[in-house]
Design a protein around this motif. Structure first.
Motif, short mmCIF file in Angstrom:
data_model
loop_
_atom_site.label_atom_id
_atom_site.label_comp_id
_atom_site.label_asym_id
_atom_site.label_seq_id
_atom_site.Cartn_x
_atom_site.Cartn_y
_atom_site.Cartn_z
N UNK A 1 -19.51 -1.08 -32.39
CA UNK A 1 -18.28 -1.18 -33.16
C UNK A 1 -18.40 -0.44 -34.49
N UNK A 2 -19.56 -0.52 -35.12
CA UNK A 2 -19.77 0.26 -36.34
C UNK A 2 -19.62 1.75 -36.06
N UNK A 3 -20.16 2.21 -34.91
CA UNK A 3 -20.02 3.63 -34.56
C UNK A 3 -18.55 3.99 -34.37
N UNK A 4 -17.80 3.09 -33.73
CA UNK A 4 -16.37 3.33 -33.53
C UNK A 4 -15.66 3.47 -34.87
N UNK A 5 -15.97 2.56 -35.81
CA UNK A 5 -15.34 2.59 -37.14
C UNK A 5 -15.57 3.94 -37.81
N UNK A 6 -16.78 4.42 -37.71
CA UNK A 6 -17.10 5.72 -38.33
C UNK A 6 -16.39 6.86 -37.60
N UNK A 7 -16.35 6.79 -36.27
CA UNK A 7 -15.74 7.86 -35.48
C UNK A 7 -14.25 8.01 -35.75
N UNK A 8 -13.56 6.90 -36.05
CA UNK A 8 -12.11 6.99 -36.30
C UNK A 8 -11.80 7.39 -37.74
N UNK A 9 -12.82 7.58 -38.56
CA UNK A 9 -12.58 8.14 -39.88
C UNK A 9 -12.69 7.20 -41.05
N UNK A 10 -13.26 6.00 -40.84
CA UNK A 10 -13.40 5.05 -41.94
C UNK A 10 -14.79 5.12 -42.57
N UNK A 11 -14.88 4.62 -43.79
CA UNK A 11 -16.14 4.55 -44.52
C UNK A 11 -16.66 3.13 -44.62
N UNK A 12 -15.78 2.16 -44.41
CA UNK A 12 -16.15 0.75 -44.54
C UNK A 12 -15.25 -0.08 -43.65
N UNK A 13 -15.73 -1.29 -43.30
CA UNK A 13 -14.97 -2.14 -42.40
C UNK A 13 -15.02 -3.59 -42.90
#
Length: 274
Positions: free
Chosen positions: A195-207
Motif C-alpha cells: 500500500x505504501x508503494x501504491x501511495x507513492x506510485x499515484x503521486x503522493x508524498x505522505x499518507x
C-alpha cells in the motif's frame, strides 16, 4: 444538518465565541499548540449540542477559543475520523460550524506516514495538494445550497499565498520544512508495504487517515485552507518498519515545538479576508 449547525452555532455564540477569525484542527500529538493560546473558553465536545465525541487516544476532545498572535482562534483539540464509525457529515460537522461562526481561514494538521525517500521521521511537511482515496465523499448526497455549490472547484485546495508565507517564515527561522501531496485512506490500519508503494506510485508524498474531508467541506463553504503534516513513520521501499499509535504520538510530540513556533508566527503575519 442545516438546523443542527445553526443550533450549535447559536450555542457557541451565546457563550461568547463571537469574534472567531481562524479555525485550527489539531492532529495526533499536536495539541501542544493550545498552550500558546490565551484561552477564553474551553468546552468539552460532550457539552456542545450535536457535536460527536472523539474516541482516539491523544485527542482530548475539547473546543478551545481564545487569542493567538493577536487573532481570535477556535481550535479543535482532537478531531473526528471516518474510521471511528462517524458519518462524513459528522466528521466534518465542526468545519461547517466554524464557517457559521464567521471563520474564513482554516488551518489543519495531522500526523502521517512519509513515502518520499527524501523525508525522515520528525519532518514537517506543508501540504501542497491532496488525493482523496477514502471510500465515502463528504459531499455525497443532496446538496445544501446554503452551504455551497453542488460542484466544488478544487484547483487550489490549499492556499498558495499561505504556503508561500509559511515557507518564508520557516526560512527566516532556519526551520527545515518539506512540501508535498497528502493522500487520505480510511484506516484505522497502518499501511502495508504494498500500500505504501501504491501511495507513492499515484503521486503522493505522505499518507494518513484524516484532513481531506475537512478541507473538501471547507472549500465547499469557500474557506481558505492551509495544512501541515508531521512525518511520524516511513513507508519507503526497504525501510518499512513496525509502527504503533503510541510511536506515532511520540514522533509527533517531538516536532510539537517546531510546529508551534511556525504556526504562532504564521497566524501573526496572516492577512485575513476582509
Amino acid at each position: 444538518m442545516y438546523d443542527k449547525i445553526k443550533e450549535t452555532t447559536r450555542f457557541l455564540l451565546d457563550i461568547g465565541i463571537d469574534k472567531a477569525q481562524v479555525g485550527i484542527v489539531l492532529g495526533t500529538g499536536l495539541g501542544g499548540i493550545v498552550n500558546m493560546i490565551k484561552i477564553e473558553k474551553k468546552i468539552p465536545y460532550h457539552d456542545i449540542p450535536n457535536f460527536p465525541v472523539s474516541t482516539v487516544s491523544g485527542h482530548s476532545g475539547t473546543l478551545i477559543y481564545g487569542e493567538l498572535s493577536g487573532k481570535k482562534v477556535v481550535a479543535m483539540q482532537g478531531r473526528f475520523h471516518y474510521y471511528e464509525g462517524w458519518e462524513m457529515s459528522e466528521v466534518t460537522f465542526p468545519i461547517r460550524v466554524m464557517k457559521f461562526l464567521g471563520i474564513e481561514t482554516l488551518i489543519v494538521s495531522n500526523a502521517c506516514g512519509g513515502v518520499n525517500p527524501d523525508f525522515k521521521v520528525g519532518d514537517v511537511m506543508i501540504i501542497r495538494d491532496h488525493i482523496n482515496m477514502m471510500p465515502e465523499h463528504p459531499l455525497r448526497g443532496e446538496n445544501e445550497d446554503r452551504f455551497g455549490p453542488r460542484f466544488v472547484d478544487m484547483h487550489e485546495p490549499y492556499s498558495l499565498k499561505m504556503i508561500e508565507l509559511m515557507k518564508k517564515i520557516a526560512a527566516e527561522k532556519g526551520i527545515e520544512v518539506q512540501e508535498g501531496v497528502y493522500l487520505a485512506l480510511q484506516g484505522p490500519t497502518f499501511e502495508t508495504p504494498a500500500e505504501y508503494r501504491m501511495v507513492k506510485l499515484v503521486g503522493a508524498d505522505a499518507v494518513g487517515m484524516s484532513t481531506v474531508p475537512e478541507v473538501i467541506v471547507a472549500k465547499h463553504m469557500n474557506m481558505e485552507c492551509f495544512g501541515l503534516s508531521v512525518i511520524t513513520d516511513l513507508g519507503i521501499e526497504g525501510k518499512v518498519e513496525e509502527v504503533s499509535h503510541e510511536a506515532v504520538q511520540i514522533a509527533a510530540k517531538s516536532s510539537e515545538k517546531k510546529i508551534s513556533t511556525l504556526v504562532e508566527d504564521f497566524i501573526e503575519k496572516l492577512k485575513l479576508r476582509k
